[in-house]
Write a protein that holds these residues in place. Structure first.
Motif, PDB file in Angstrom:
ATOM      1  N   PRO A   1       3.213 -13.029   0.130  1.00 43.97           N
ATOM      2  CA  PRO A   1       4.424 -12.827  -0.668  1.00 43.97           C
ATOM      3  C   PRO A   1       5.517 -13.381   0.400  1.00 43.97           C
ATOM      4  CG  PRO A   1       3.701 -10.656   0.521  1.00 43.97           C
ATOM      5  CD  PRO A   1       2.496 -11.691   0.439  1.00 43.97           C
ATOM      6  N   GLU A   2       6.490 -13.615  -0.271  1.00 49.65           N
ATOM      7  CA  GLU A   2       7.977 -14.103   0.534  1.00 49.65           C
ATOM      8  C   GLU A   2       8.747 -12.931   0.694  1.00 49.65           C
ATOM      9  OE1 GLU A   2      10.239 -17.261  -1.295  1.00 49.65           O
ATOM     10  OE2 GLU A   2       8.408 -18.369  -1.823  1.00 49.65           O
ATOM     11  N   VAL A   3       8.781 -12.675   2.564  1.00 49.34           N
ATOM     12  CA  VAL A   3       9.122 -11.553   2.722  1.00 49.34           C
ATOM     13  C   VAL A   3      10.265 -11.984   3.714  1.00 49.34           C
ATOM     14  CG1 VAL A   3       8.886  -9.464   3.969  1.00 49.34           C
ATOM     15  CG2 VAL A   3       7.330  -9.997   2.171  1.00 49.34           C
TER      16      VAL A   3
ATOM     17  N   ALA B   1      -0.456  -5.363   6.529  1.00 48.51           N
ATOM     18  CA  ALA B   1      -0.486  -6.434   7.389  1.00 48.51           C
ATOM     19  C   ALA B   1      -1.323  -7.460   6.720  1.00 48.51           C
ATOM     20  CB  ALA B   1      -0.860  -6.081   8.772  1.00 48.51           C
ATOM     21  N   GLU B   2      -2.271  -7.072   6.158  1.00 47.67           N
ATOM     22  CA  GLU B   2      -3.514  -8.194   5.790  1.00 47.67           C
ATOM     23  C   GLU B   2      -2.956  -8.679   4.318  1.00 47.67           C
ATOM     24  OE1 GLU B   2      -6.591  -5.667   5.737  1.00 47.67           O
ATOM     25  OE2 GLU B   2      -7.137  -5.887   7.895  1.00 47.67           O
ATOM     26  N   TYR B   3      -1.959  -8.025   3.567  1.00 45.61           N
ATOM     27  CA  TYR B   3      -1.643  -7.972   2.426  1.00 45.61           C
ATOM     28  C   TYR B   3      -0.307  -9.352   2.639  1.00 45.61           C
ATOM     29  CZ  TYR B   3       1.049  -8.226  -1.755  1.00 45.61           C
ATOM     30  OH  TYR B   3       1.918  -8.680  -3.402  1.00 45.61           O
ATOM     31  N   LEU B   4       0.487  -8.970   3.603  1.00 48.42           N
ATOM     32  CA  LEU B   4       1.627  -9.957   3.973  1.00 48.42           C
ATOM     33  C   LEU B   4       1.195 -11.108   4.414  1.00 48.42           C
ATOM     34  CD1 LEU B   4       3.966  -7.578   6.153  1.00 48.42           C
ATOM     35  CD2 LEU B   4       4.148  -7.951   3.611  1.00 48.42           C
ATOM     36  N   GLU B   5      -0.180 -11.279   4.833  1.00 44.82           N
ATOM     37  CA  GLU B   5      -0.673 -12.475   5.425  1.00 44.82           C
ATOM     38  C   GLU B   5      -1.336 -13.255   4.362  1.00 44.82           C
ATOM     39  OE1 GLU B   5      -1.630 -12.234   9.991  1.00 44.82           O
ATOM     40  OE2 GLU B   5      -3.308 -12.314   8.909  1.00 44.82           O
ATOM     41  N   THR B   6      -2.216 -12.526   3.380  1.00 43.84           N
ATOM     42  CA  THR B   6      -2.930 -13.223   2.218  1.00 43.84           C
ATOM     43  C   THR B   6      -2.399 -12.946   0.716  1.00 43.84           C
ATOM     44  OG1 THR B   6      -4.262 -11.065   1.949  1.00 43.84           O
ATOM     45  CG2 THR B   6      -4.934 -12.669   3.450  1.00 43.84           C
ATOM     46  N   GLY B   7      -1.679 -11.825   0.547  1.00 37.88           N
ATOM     47  CA  GLY B   7      -1.175 -11.470  -0.749  1.00 37.88           C
ATOM     48  C   GLY B   7      -2.357 -10.986  -1.498  1.00 37.88           C
ATOM     49  N   LYS B   8      -3.407 -10.680  -1.035  1.00 37.02           N
ATOM     50  CA  LYS B   8      -4.496 -10.142  -1.845  1.00 37.02           C
ATOM     51  C   LYS B   8      -4.270  -8.314  -2.022  1.00 37.02           C
ATOM     52  CE  LYS B   8      -9.454  -9.341  -1.536  1.00 37.02           C
ATOM     53  NZ  LYS B   8     -10.779  -9.222  -1.077  1.00 37.02           N
ATOM     54  N   PRO B   9      -4.095  -8.086  -3.327  1.00 30.50           N
ATOM     55  CA  PRO B   9      -3.672  -6.839  -3.449  1.00 30.50           C
ATOM     56  C   PRO B   9      -4.850  -5.493  -3.182  1.00 30.50           C
ATOM     57  CG  PRO B   9      -4.078  -7.739  -5.389  1.00 30.50           C
ATOM     58  CD  PRO B   9      -4.261  -8.655  -4.489  1.00 30.50           C
ATOM     59  N   LEU B  10      -4.446  -4.474  -3.084  1.00 30.17           N
ATOM     60  CA  LEU B  10      -5.547  -3.386  -3.043  1.00 30.17           C
ATOM     61  C   LEU B  10      -6.509  -3.153  -4.025  1.00 30.17           C
ATOM     62  CD1 LEU B  10      -6.393  -1.095  -1.175  1.00 30.17           C
ATOM     63  CD2 LEU B  10      -4.911   0.405  -2.315  1.00 30.17           C
ATOM     64  N   VAL B  11      -7.735  -4.085  -3.638  1.00 27.58           N
ATOM     65  CA  VAL B  11      -8.691  -3.940  -4.490  1.00 27.58           C
ATOM     66  C   VAL B  11     -10.164  -3.511  -4.227  1.00 27.58           C
ATOM     67  CG1 VAL B  11      -7.972  -5.631  -6.055  1.00 27.58           C
ATOM     68  CG2 VAL B  11      -9.355  -6.545  -3.997  1.00 27.58           C
TER      69      VAL B  11
ATOM     70  N   ILE C   1       9.981  -4.116   0.850  1.00 29.58           N
ATOM     71  CA  ILE C   1       9.529  -3.135   0.169  1.00 29.58           C
ATOM     72  C   ILE C   1       8.991  -3.239  -1.190  1.00 29.58           C
ATOM     73  CG2 ILE C   1      10.618  -1.244  -1.267  1.00 29.58           C
ATOM     74  CD1 ILE C   1      12.445  -0.693   1.167  1.00 29.58           C
ATOM     75  N   ASP C   2       9.495  -4.671  -1.770  1.00 34.15           N
ATOM     76  CA  ASP C   2       8.886  -5.167  -3.058  1.00 34.15           C
ATOM     77  C   ASP C   2       7.501  -5.587  -2.754  1.00 34.15           C
ATOM     78  OD1 ASP C   2      11.002  -4.933  -4.382  1.00 34.15           O
ATOM     79  OD2 ASP C   2      11.744  -6.797  -4.356  1.00 34.15           O
ATOM     80  N   ALA C   3       7.244  -6.167  -1.558  1.00 34.14           N
ATOM     81  CA  ALA C   3       5.991  -6.791  -1.424  1.00 34.14           C
ATOM     82  C   ALA C   3       4.924  -5.421  -1.091  1.00 34.14           C
ATOM     83  CB  ALA C   3       5.855  -7.529  -0.058  1.00 34.14           C
ATOM     84  N   VAL C   4       5.310  -4.333  -0.533  1.00 29.28           N
ATOM     85  CA  VAL C   4       4.477  -3.240  -0.333  1.00 29.28           C
ATOM     86  C   VAL C   4       4.063  -2.629  -1.765  1.00 29.28           C
ATOM     87  CG1 VAL C   4       4.286  -0.788   0.477  1.00 29.28           C
ATOM     88  CG2 VAL C   4       5.156  -2.927   2.013  1.00 29.28           C
ATOM     89  N   LYS C   5       5.321  -2.650  -2.464  1.00 28.79           N
ATOM     90  CA  LYS C   5       4.924  -2.031  -3.795  1.00 28.79           C
ATOM     91  C   LYS C   5       3.944  -2.810  -4.849  1.00 28.79           C
ATOM     92  CE  LYS C   5       7.260  -0.240  -7.944  1.00 28.79           C
ATOM     93  NZ  LYS C   5       8.536   0.317  -8.518  1.00 28.79           N
ATOM     94  N   ASN C   6       4.253  -4.333  -4.630  1.00 30.57           N
ATOM     95  CA  ASN C   6       3.460  -4.996  -5.425  1.00 30.57           C
ATOM     96  C   ASN C   6       1.841  -5.214  -5.017  1.00 30.57           C
ATOM     97  OD1 ASN C   6       5.621  -5.780  -6.921  1.00 30.57           O
ATOM     98  ND2 ASN C   6       6.045  -7.587  -5.875  1.00 30.57           N
ATOM     99  N   SER C   7       1.820  -4.828  -3.624  1.00 28.18           N
ATOM    100  CA  SER C   7       0.339  -4.738  -3.289  1.00 28.18           C
ATOM    101  C   SER C   7      -0.415  -3.586  -3.791  1.00 28.18           C
ATOM    102  CB  SER C   7       0.331  -4.675  -1.590  1.00 28.18           C
ATOM    103  OG  SER C   7       0.704  -3.246  -1.150  1.00 28.18           O
TER     104      SER C   7
END
Ligand code: SF4
Ligand code: SF4
Length: 436
Positions: A109-111, A266-276, A118-124
């Motif tokens: 995500p672009e943060v 932290a991993e989501y900010l680096e990769t954009g892979k959501p919680l799966v 906050i948007d990124a954490v929500k989208n994750s």
């Protein structure tokens, strides 16, 4: 102030076992509600092709969380399933193609400021991974950054058996500290305390090693005493701040975040892979090969037990979570949720309920309640359906940790009664609000 609580057998049998990642199951069942708040709205229909990370559920309202596909394949059906609290929710059933192809849209995500963070954490799709299931982004929403004084990272993992957070600290320690850097950068927080029970020496050593390379982080080693990871207990024991009745950690300037949730962000900010996917501990007397597994969210408990070598005996009870606060699963077809951190399948000996005898007024339940509640009096008031008395006894503060039931020599079902008593009080307070 004396620390109340109880000593429980640790049974951290899987602490030294790095998680294994079995082949994905043939199907997953992903509920639209795996969090506190409104269920997500399903975005897919039967026959749709999905990939790992495809958004299949849109957050509905402020306290809600998006849901993503955990396998690649085809949507088989939208089912209705019963979840832990007994309510029925929509669930997307996906037939896996076995390829685990990632969704093309996945990218970091672009943060660049608090709002985009906050948007990124929500989208994750992040929710409290330690068990609470509260959408994580809500903790960071503020108009005034000065309210954030410090962060307590909850790494206590005080429930018997569960070692998934321990594995995060051992295997994903760098991610935990990248999470710290993100909170420093976007929330302006300078002080971080990692609260860990002293029964995890290797995790403590790794966190201390990484803390020595990072400004503002201390590792607070706590006595291994249940329920050290309870939010109010942890905040008091690490900061000496007391969260007011009915209040939140932020009322005393504290954000509490689970250690695995922080690593995931932290991993989501680096990769954009959501919680799966989730790392879960699979243990208990009925499990053939206790271990930590990383499985797609929505994997059924039956499949998880197979992935742990199958059952060596019929389980007398299967729990989501540990034996103190865990909830019995409605069926082995129930899925792994975002906030599942363990599946404990107990054999008949472990699950046998002790014989209940009359209360002998020993006071042990009061002496061991971390919040100084009086479960004996709560049980009396509940029996009399005396909601005013329940209010005076502050039963709504009960965090359902189970210390009172565990310690009671008469084996009274105190925590179960407290749960019912809380419902009585809630109804009474709602009726009062509505002027009935
Ligand atoms: S611990 Fe059990 S026996 Fe003792 S006072 Fe409480 S309810 Fe009664
Ligand atoms: S009364 Fe509630 S908070 Fe106190 S020990 Fe019992 S379950 Fe835990």
């Amino acid at each position: 102030m004396k620390l109340h609580g109880i000593h429980v057998p640790h049974r951290k049998n899987t602490a030294s076992l790095p998680p294994v990642r079995p082949e994905p199951p043939k199907t997953v069942t992903i509920p639209m509600s795996m969090h506190i708040g409104r269920p997500a709205k399903a975005l897919v229909k039967r026959g749709d092709e999905v990939r790992v990370g495809t958004k299949i559920g849109e957050a509905d309202g402020y306290i809600s969380s998006p849901v993503h596909a955990s396998v690649s394949g085809k949507v088989q059906k939208i089912d209705e399933i019963t979840i832990m609290n007994g309510s029925k929710v929509a669930a997307v059933v996906i037939e896996s193609d076995g390829l685990q192809t990632p969704d093309e849209s996945i990218q970091p995500p672009e943060v660049h400021d608090l709002d985009t963070f906050i948007d990124a954490v929500k989208n994750s799709g992040s929710v409290g991974l330690g068990g609470a299931g509260f959408p994580t982004f809500v903790k960071f929403v503020t108009k005034d950054l000065s309210v954030f004084q410090e962060v307590v990272i909850n790494a206590a993992e005080c429930e018997p058996y569960i070692t998934s957070d321990t594995r995060t600290m051992l295997d994903r320690g760098e991610s935990v500290f990248k999470g710290v850097e993100a909170l420093k950068k976007y929330l302006g927080i300078k002080k971080f305390i990692i609260g860990i029970e002293n029964n995890k020496p290797e995790a403590i050593a790794n966190m201390k090693r990484l803390a020595s390379q990072t400004d503002g982080v201390t590792v607070h080693v706590l006595p291994a005493m249940y329920p050290q990871g309870g939010e109010k207990v942890l905040v008091y024991n690490t900061t000496k701040k007391i969260i007011p009745k009915g209040g939140l950690p932020l009322d005393v300037g504290v954000i509490v975040i689970n250690v695995t949730t922080l690593a995931f962000i932290a991993e989501y900010l680096e990769t954009g892979k959501p919680l799966v996917e989730k790392c879960i501990t699979v243990d208990g007397g009925a499990v053939r090969e206790p271990k930590n597994l990383v499985v797609p969210i929505g994997t059924t408990i039956a499949d998880v037990l197979e992935m742990a070598g199958g059952l060596k005996t019929d389980p007398a009870k299967v729990l989501y979570g540990g034996p103190m606060m865990g909830i019995a699963v409605p069926s082995l077809d129930s899925p792994i949720l975002k906030n599942t951190n363990a599946i404990i399948a107990m054999d008949a000996k472990e699950a046998k309920p002790p014989r209940t005898t009359p209360c002998i007024s020993c006071g042990a339940c009061i002496n061991h309640c971390p919040l100084r509640l009086d479960p004996r009096e709560i049980a009396r008031a509940y029996k009399l359906a005396n909601a005013e008395e329940l209010e005076k006894l502050c039963v709504d503060l009960c965090m359902e940790c189970g210390c009172c039931s565990y310690i009671c020599p008469a084996h009274r079902p105190l925590v179960q009664t407290n749960k019912l008593a809380k419902a009585v009080l809630r109804n009474y307070q709602n009726s009062k609000k509505e002027g009935k």
